[in-house]
Design a protein around this motif. Structure first.
Motif, PDB file in Angstrom:
ATOM      1  N   VAL A 355       0.867  -1.181   0.000  1.00 25.82           N
ATOM      2  CA  VAL A 355       0.000   0.000   0.000  1.00 25.82           C
ATOM      3  C   VAL A 355       0.899   1.224   0.000  1.00 25.82           C
ATOM      4  O   VAL A 355       1.865   1.304   0.760  1.00 25.82           O
ATOM      5  N   SER A 356       0.580   2.179  -0.877  1.00 30.59           N
ATOM      6  CA  SER A 356       1.357   3.419  -0.970  1.00 30.59           C
ATOM      7  C   SER A 356       0.448   4.609  -0.704  1.00 30.59           C
ATOM      8  O   SER A 356      -0.722   4.621  -1.107  1.00 30.59           O
ATOM      9  N   THR A 357       0.988   5.605  -0.026  1.00 35.51           N
ATOM     10  CA  THR A 357       0.221   6.822   0.287  1.00 35.51           C
ATOM     11  C   THR A 357       0.944   8.067  -0.186  1.00 35.51           C
ATOM     12  O   THR A 357       0.716   9.149   0.325  1.00 35.51           O
ATOM     13  N   ASP A 358       1.843   7.916  -1.175  1.00 33.08           N
ATOM     14  CA  ASP A 358       2.593   9.083  -1.661  1.00 33.08           C
ATOM     15  C   ASP A 358       1.680  10.063  -2.390  1.00 33.08           C
ATOM     16  O   ASP A 358       1.644  11.257  -2.086  1.00 33.08           O
ATOM     17  N   LYS A 359       0.947   9.564  -3.353  1.00 35.87           N
ATOM     18  CA  LYS A 359       0.028  10.407  -4.130  1.00 35.87           C
ATOM     19  C   LYS A 359      -1.338   9.731  -4.097  1.00 35.87           C
ATOM     20  O   LYS A 359      -1.638   8.872  -4.918  1.00 35.87           O
ATOM     21  N   GLY A 360      -2.135  10.104  -3.117  1.00 38.42           N
ATOM     22  CA  GLY A 360      -3.395   9.412  -2.932  1.00 38.42           C
ATOM     23  C   GLY A 360      -3.156   8.068  -2.263  1.00 38.42           C
ATOM     24  O   GLY A 360      -2.129   7.822  -1.633  1.00 38.42           O
ATOM     25  N   PHE A 361      -4.127   7.177  -2.421  1.00 33.96           N
ATOM     26  CA  PHE A 361      -4.033   5.854  -1.809  1.00 33.96           C
ATOM     27  C   PHE A 361      -3.939   4.820  -2.921  1.00 33.96           C
ATOM     28  O   PHE A 361      -4.803   4.762  -3.799  1.00 33.96           O
ATOM     29  N   VAL A 362      -2.887   4.007  -2.903  1.00 32.34           N
ATOM     30  CA  VAL A 362      -2.624   3.057  -3.985  1.00 32.34           C
ATOM     31  C   VAL A 362      -2.481   1.666  -3.390  1.00 32.34           C
ATOM     32  O   VAL A 362      -1.685   1.453  -2.470  1.00 32.34           O
ATOM     33  N   VAL A 363      -3.249   0.731  -3.924  1.00 30.02           N
ATOM     34  CA  VAL A 363      -3.149  -0.683  -3.565  1.00 30.02           C
ATOM     35  C   VAL A 363      -2.464  -1.402  -4.717  1.00 30.02           C
ATOM     36  O   VAL A 363      -2.898  -1.307  -5.871  1.00 30.02           O
ATOM     37  N   PHE A 364      -1.392  -2.110  -4.396  1.00 29.56           N
ATOM     38  CA  PHE A 364      -0.610  -2.808  -5.416  1.00 29.56           C
ATOM     39  C   PHE A 364      -0.530  -4.287  -5.063  1.00 29.56           C
ATOM     40  O   PHE A 364      -0.229  -4.645  -3.921  1.00 29.56           O
ATOM     41  N   ALA A 365      -0.817  -5.146  -6.049  1.00 28.76           N
ATOM     42  CA  ALA A 365      -0.731  -6.590  -5.849  1.00 28.76           C
ATOM     43  C   ALA A 365      -0.137  -7.232  -7.086  1.00 28.76           C
ATOM     44  O   ALA A 365      -0.493  -6.875  -8.220  1.00 28.76           O
ATOM     45  N   SER A 366       0.782  -8.156  -6.874  1.00 32.05           N
ATOM     46  CA  SER A 366       1.363  -8.917  -7.976  1.00 32.05           C
ATOM     47  C   SER A 366       1.358 -10.392  -7.603  1.00 32.05           C
ATOM     48  O   SER A 366       1.699 -10.764  -6.482  1.00 32.05           O
ATOM     49  N   VAL A 367       0.965 -11.224  -8.579  1.00 30.17           N
ATOM     50  CA  VAL A 367       0.855 -12.668  -8.365  1.00 30.17           C
ATOM     51  C   VAL A 367       1.666 -13.358  -9.450  1.00 30.17           C
ATOM     52  O   VAL A 367       1.510 -13.038 -10.638  1.00 30.17           O
ATOM     53  N   PRO A 368       2.551 -14.300  -9.070  1.00 32.38           N
ATOM     54  CA  PRO A 368       3.356 -14.976 -10.093  1.00 32.38           C
ATOM     55  C   PRO A 368       2.495 -15.819 -11.017  1.00 32.38           C
ATOM     56  O   PRO A 368       1.499 -16.424 -10.591  1.00 32.38           O
ATOM     57  N   ARG A 369       2.886 -15.869 -12.272  1.00 33.23           N
ATOM     58  CA  ARG A 369       2.185 -16.700 -13.247  1.00 33.23           C
ATOM     59  C   ARG A 369       2.673 -18.139 -13.139  1.00 33.23           C
ATOM     60  O   ARG A 369       3.864 -18.381 -12.941  1.00 33.23           O
ATOM     61  N   PRO A 370       1.780 -19.079 -13.279  1.00 33.18           N
ATOM     62  CA  PRO A 370       2.223 -20.480 -13.259  1.00 33.18           C
ATOM     63  C   PRO A 370       3.064 -20.792 -14.494  1.00 33.18           C
ATOM     64  O   PRO A 370       2.820 -20.260 -15.583  1.00 33.18           O
ATOM     65  N   LYS A 371       4.066 -21.648 -14.316  1.00 30.16           N
ATOM     66  CA  LYS A 371       4.929 -22.008 -15.431  1.00 30.16           C
ATOM     67  C   LYS A 371       4.188 -22.910 -16.409  1.00 30.16           C
ATOM     68  O   LYS A 371       3.476 -23.818 -15.999  1.00 30.16           O
ATOM     69  N   SER A 372       4.393 -22.604 -17.689  1.00 24.68           N
ATOM     70  CA  SER A 372       3.828 -23.480 -18.719  1.00 24.68           C
ATOM     71  C   SER A 372       4.745 -24.677 -18.899  1.00 24.68           C
ATOM     72  O   SER A 372       5.890 -24.671 -18.470  1.00 24.68           O
TER      73      SER A 372
END
Length: 377
Positions: A355-372
């Motif tokens: 979560v970032s509060t530098d410029k407004g409120f920002v929610v960031f999420a990253s999920v790894p992709r399954p390997k093919s």
């Protein structure tokens, strides 16, 4: 190159005329030849494409005016320099519009007459002949340059339209693929509903009937078959339930689900940037949908934001989600159990959440992709 070739022709013709006029080489002959070379070279440097005089930069205009004046004064002082006036005529014909020719041409003719005032008329006539040749060469070269410019413009326009057409075709193919994918998801959802509503209910009723038969059965030899029948129906029910759940999970269209949520989020300027192609695993879909829903709920309850931006992107190794707003009461929107729930969902998928509060409120999420299978060693 064509302009230089024209000037070389005129320079060679003027030089032959000078040698005919004064066969003996002297100081004035050398000076006249050097003056012609300096004039031609200077004009070529200042106006290499024979552009109109008013379209040349002011600095080069002053230089050209100085070169014109230099050769004119030299021609008025000595007929040796007047022999090279066809070069001046060529520059005037190529750099000035037709309206200016009515003044420039007579002025150059009078300058030639004045330069050869004490010489035999033959040299003046030959100089006028070179004026005609210069006019023909100038017209031919200007026409060729215009055709080259038109060709380059047509080529650039054709290339631009070709690239635009390629982009349009690409967008159309992507749109068609999305429509096909959406239709397949809708059909999966329909099949899941049909199985759940029809086959599932029939199996449930059969299980109840088998249980009722077991309850009222008085014959020992029928108990084992009835139990086997009930177990078989229960296993079938479990398989049907799992299949329906799998179909329903696969039938969720992430883009459509996010668009539906944002379309109902009124009172805000909402921006959606969706850049995910191909298959998205069901756990990732439900994780992102839950995070977006919780983030929108936080914004509606706690934030004084007016602008909301949702970005979903796919990269070679991960899926990324960003929900940002321009709210200022950050301490309110970042509190509560909602953030913990979002963080837990992402952690269960081995992803990263911040979560970032530098410029407004920002929610960031990253999920790894399954390997093919191709990526596995």
């Amino acid at each position: 190159m064509t302009i230089m070739f024209d000037k070389l022709i005129l320079l060679a013709a003027c030089t032959l005329l000078m040698l005919q006029y004064t066969p003996q080489t002297g100081l004035f002959q050398v000076a006249g030849f050097l003056a012609a070379i300096i004039f031609s070279f200077g004009c070529s440097c200042c106006n290499p494409e024979l552009r109109p005089f008013h379209k040349i930069s002011l600095f080069f205009r002053f230089i050209l005016a100085g070169l014109y004046l230099f050769l004119s004064v030299c021609a008025a002082a000595n007929p040796i320099f007047g022999i090279f006036l066809p070069l001046l005529f060529y520059e005037a014909a190529s750099s000035f519009p037709k309206t200016a020719h009515y003044i420039l041409y007579p002025a150059i003719f009078l300058l030639a007459v004045f330069s050869f005032r004490n010489e035999p008329p033959l040299y003046l006539a030959l100089t006028f002949l070179l004026f005609s040749i210069a006019q023909i060469l100038c017209y031919k070269t200007k026409r060729l340059l215009q055709l080259q410019r038109d060709f380059r413009l047509l080529r650039d326009t054709s290339t631009e339209y070709h690239l635009l057409l390629q982009q349009k075709n690409k967008d159309l193919i992507e749109r068609q693929d999305y429509e096909i994918h959406a239709a397949a998801l809708r059909e999966r959802n329909r099949i899941a509903r049909e199985i759940h509503d029809n086959v599932g209910h029939m199996l449930s009723r059969s299980i109840l009937q088998a249980g009722a038969l077991l309850a009222i059965n008085q014959q020992e030899n029928l108990k084992e078959p009835l139990y086997a029948l009930k177990d078989t129906l229960s296993h079938a029910m479990d398989d049907i339930r799992n299949s329906v759940h799998d179909l329903h999970d696969d039938s969720l269209d992430l883009r459509q689900a996010v668009s539906d949520m944002l379309s109902g989020f009124s009172g805000y300027q909402v921006h959606l940037n969706y850049d995910i192609n191909g298959f998205v695993p069901a756990p990732v879909k439900y994780c992102f949908v839950a995070i977006i829903r919780e983030s929108l709920s936080n914004i509606a309850r706690h934030s004084n934001a007016t602008d909301v931006s949702v970005t979903l992107q796919s990269h070679p190794s991960l899926y990324r989600l960003t929900v940002a707003d321009n709210g200022t009461n950050i301490h309110l929107s970042s509190s509560g159990i909602g953030i913990s729930n979002m963080q837990e969902r992402v952690r269960n998928l081995n992803g990263n959440f911040s979560v970032s509060t530098d410029k407004g409120f920002v929610v960031f999420a990253s999920v790894p992709r399954p390997k093919s299978p191709q990526q596995e060693p």
